[in-house]
Design a protein around this motif. Structure first.
Motif, mmCIF file in Angstrom:
data_model
loop_
_atom_site.group_PDB
_atom_site.id
_atom_site.type_symbol
_atom_site.label_atom_id
_atom_site.label_comp_id
_atom_site.label_asym_id
_atom_site.label_seq_id
_atom_site.Cartn_x
_atom_site.Cartn_y
_atom_site.Cartn_z
ATOM 1 N N LEU A 129 5.198 9.339 -8.635
ATOM 2 C CA LEU A 129 5.882 8.757 -7.493
ATOM 3 C C LEU A 129 7.218 9.477 -7.323
ATOM 4 N N ASN A 130 7.639 9.626 -6.089
ATOM 5 C CA ASN A 130 8.891 10.320 -5.803
ATOM 6 C C ASN A 130 10.056 9.590 -6.462
ATOM 7 N N ARG A 131 10.826 10.322 -7.262
ATOM 8 C CA ARG A 131 11.896 9.702 -8.033
ATOM 9 C C ARG A 131 12.982 9.100 -7.142
ATOM 10 N N ALA A 132 13.306 9.758 -6.039
ATOM 11 C CA ALA A 132 14.325 9.241 -5.135
ATOM 12 C C ALA A 132 13.899 7.914 -4.521
ATOM 13 N N GLU A 133 12.609 7.804 -4.197
ATOM 14 C CA GLU A 133 12.093 6.545 -3.647
ATOM 15 C C GLU A 133 12.102 5.449 -4.704
ATOM 16 N N MET A 134 11.741 5.816 -5.938
ATOM 17 C CA MET A 134 11.783 4.838 -7.028
ATOM 18 C C MET A 134 13.212 4.369 -7.274
ATOM 19 N N LEU A 135 14.149 5.310 -7.243
ATOM 20 C CA LEU A 135 15.549 4.978 -7.484
ATOM 21 C C LEU A 135 16.081 4.033 -6.411
ATOM 22 N N LYS A 136 15.626 4.210 -5.181
ATOM 23 C CA LYS A 136 16.033 3.318 -4.106
ATOM 24 C C LYS A 136 15.619 1.879 -4.409
ATOM 25 N N ILE A 137 14.442 1.723 -4.998
ATOM 26 C CA ILE A 137 13.958 0.388 -5.375
ATOM 27 C C ILE A 137 14.783 -0.166 -6.530
ATOM 28 N N VAL A 138 15.001 0.661 -7.555
ATOM 29 C CA VAL A 138 15.757 0.217 -8.732
ATOM 30 C C VAL A 138 17.158 -0.234 -8.334
ATOM 31 N N PHE A 164 0.815 -1.211 0.000
ATOM 32 C CA PHE A 164 0.000 0.000 0.000
ATOM 33 C C PHE A 164 0.848 1.259 0.000
ATOM 34 N N LEU A 165 0.406 2.206 -0.806
ATOM 35 C CA LEU A 165 0.983 3.539 -0.764
ATOM 36 C C LEU A 165 0.579 4.212 0.538
ATOM 37 N N ASN A 166 1.192 5.336 0.843
ATOM 38 C CA ASN A 166 0.759 6.107 2.002
ATOM 39 C C ASN A 166 -0.637 6.675 1.737
ATOM 40 N N GLU A 167 -1.254 7.214 2.773
ATOM 41 C CA GLU A 167 -2.616 7.733 2.643
ATOM 42 C C GLU A 167 -2.723 8.814 1.572
ATOM 43 N N ASP A 168 -1.628 9.551 1.352
ATOM 44 C CA ASP A 168 -1.638 10.593 0.326
ATOM 45 C C ASP A 168 -1.110 10.067 -1.015
ATOM 46 N N PHE A 169 -1.041 8.749 -1.145
ATOM 47 C CA PHE A 169 -0.615 8.054 -2.369
ATOM 48 C C PHE A 169 0.869 8.217 -2.684
ATOM 49 N N THR A 170 1.665 8.633 -1.703
ATOM 50 C CA THR A 170 3.103 8.702 -1.914
ATOM 51 C C THR A 170 3.732 7.326 -1.690
ATOM 52 N N LEU A 171 4.930 7.155 -2.232
ATOM 53 C CA LEU A 171 5.614 5.867 -2.245
ATOM 54 C C LEU A 171 6.601 5.744 -1.088
ATOM 55 N N ASP A 172 6.571 4.583 -0.428
ATOM 56 C CA ASP A 172 7.544 4.255 0.603
ATOM 57 C C ASP A 172 8.398 3.105 0.071
ATOM 58 N N ALA A 173 9.604 3.409 -0.391
ATOM 59 C CA ALA A 173 10.464 2.393 -1.005
ATOM 60 C C ALA A 173 10.804 1.275 -0.032
ATOM 61 N N ASN A 174 11.047 1.615 1.227
ATOM 62 C CA ASN A 174 11.410 0.589 2.203
ATOM 63 C C ASN A 174 10.291 -0.428 2.388
ATOM 64 N N ARG A 175 9.056 0.052 2.331
ATOM 65 C CA ARG A 175 7.916 -0.856 2.467
ATOM 66 C C ARG A 175 7.831 -1.800 1.270
#
Length: 345
Positions: free
Chosen positions: A155-164, A119-130
């Protein structure tokens, strides 16, 4: 990254179907190899199975190499192929944000692959660690849709990059709505990150939804596996020729995008003035997600008036929400005027 280790063993060992157009390339004065009807040219001949002429034009437009492109019957075809190439049925799993585009889950179920929602956060932002916490040794792919559907936000690019950078599998970045966003595409990162597949489409900004032509961009190695598994003539000649002609109308497409962005601003402003709009979520797409006190009732009211929006009330994190596509100035004014006549108890 060793892509070969991620490929299903049977796919890696697969001898693909070799069609007549694969065995002979070039111009011929007499073609008697493919059991075609010799009459009714050019439609009697099988099309180029790899659509090289169209890929050359797309490559120039997108700043990639033709061999980094796979064309499909919409984006749904490459989404399905991702599961067939990388995910062993009943063994591997895929991770995806929630809520997001529903075909990821459908394709996972069709291919008998476990689908893990994060699940995204309540405001639909991305949590890469999750997202990364949902990964195990059997996770082959992660789906990230940005701008996301149905929320509309980047989606926040820094969070996406953490996943990549921290995931040892394939990351699919679905950019169906990227033309309506101010953020740059991930296409520029194809050579840097060999584990990403970027999806784009002609359905939205180009206004070609019924033509059914989607694009997958990846390393030449991954695209080679797409070409190995896809049906030989998956994009017909009519579609190839029509899309090629439309690519020459980029100024028109840009004008359409400019108009839609202006109308998106208009809709957001007008909706904010209405009591029924409890919250309007930020949008980087050609639609707006609106939280209302009674999504089902408002949806029925609008359909009774002949106005169709999308009821997302049953979607995760979207309780009470309606998704409204940006239309023409006239269509948007009809919607707003109709909503102004609605009384909310």
């Amino acid at each position: 990254m060793n892509i070969q280790k991620l490929i299903r063993k049977n796919i890696a060992q697969l001898s693909p179907y070799s069609c007549a157009r694969d065995e002979f390339k070039g111009e011929a004065s007499v073609s008697l190899d493919a059991n075609e009807n010799p009459l009714n040219a050019p439609y009697n001949r099988y099309p180029d199975p790899l659509q090289w002429a169209l890929k050359e034009k797309i490559a120039k437009l997108k700043g990639v190499r033709p061999a980094q492109i796979m064309l499909g019957n919409g984006s749904d075809e490459p989404i399905d192929l991702v599961f067939r190439i990388f995910c062993e049925p009943k063994e591997d799993n895929a991770v995806a944000i929630e809520p997001t585009y529903g075909m990821y889950k459908v394709c996972a179920e069709i291919n008998n692959v476990e689908y893990r929602k994060v699940f995204l956060n309540e405001d639909f932002t991305l949590d890469a660690n999750r997202v990364l916490a949902a990964v195990n040794e059997k996770t082959k792919v992660i789906f990230l849709c940005s701008p996301n559907n149905p929320s509309g936000n980047l989606l926040n690019r820094a969070e996406m990059l953490k996943i990549v950078e921290n995931f040892g599998g394939i990351v699919i970045i679905d950019e169906a709505y990227v033309d309506f966003s101010s953020e740059k595409s991930w296409l520029a990162d194809l050579d840097k990150y060999k584990n990403i597949i970027v999806l784009q489409t002609f359905s939205k900004a180009w206004g070609l939804a019924s033509v059914r032509c989607g694009m997958a961009f990846a390393s030449e190695e991954i695209i080679a596996f797409f070409n190995k598994v896809k049906y030989p003539y998956n994009v017909n000649l009519l579609t190839q020729n029509f899309v090629s002609e439309e690519l020459d109308k980029q100024e028109r497409k840009n004008a359409w995008v400019k108009m839609l962005l202006e109308q998106r601003d208009y809709l957001q402003k007008e909706l904010k003035s209405l009591p029924l709009a409890e919250k309007i979520y930020p949008s980087d797409a050609n639609f707006i997600l609106v939280k209302t006190p009674d999504a089902n009732g408002i949806y029925k009211y609008l359909t009774d008036k002949g106005i169709i929006v999308r009821n997302r009330n049953n979607v995760s994190l979207s309780l009470g929400c309606l998704r409204i596509t940006v239309g023409t100035k006239e269509e948007n004014e009809i919607l707003i005027n109709t909503l102004k006549e609605l009384t909310i108890d």
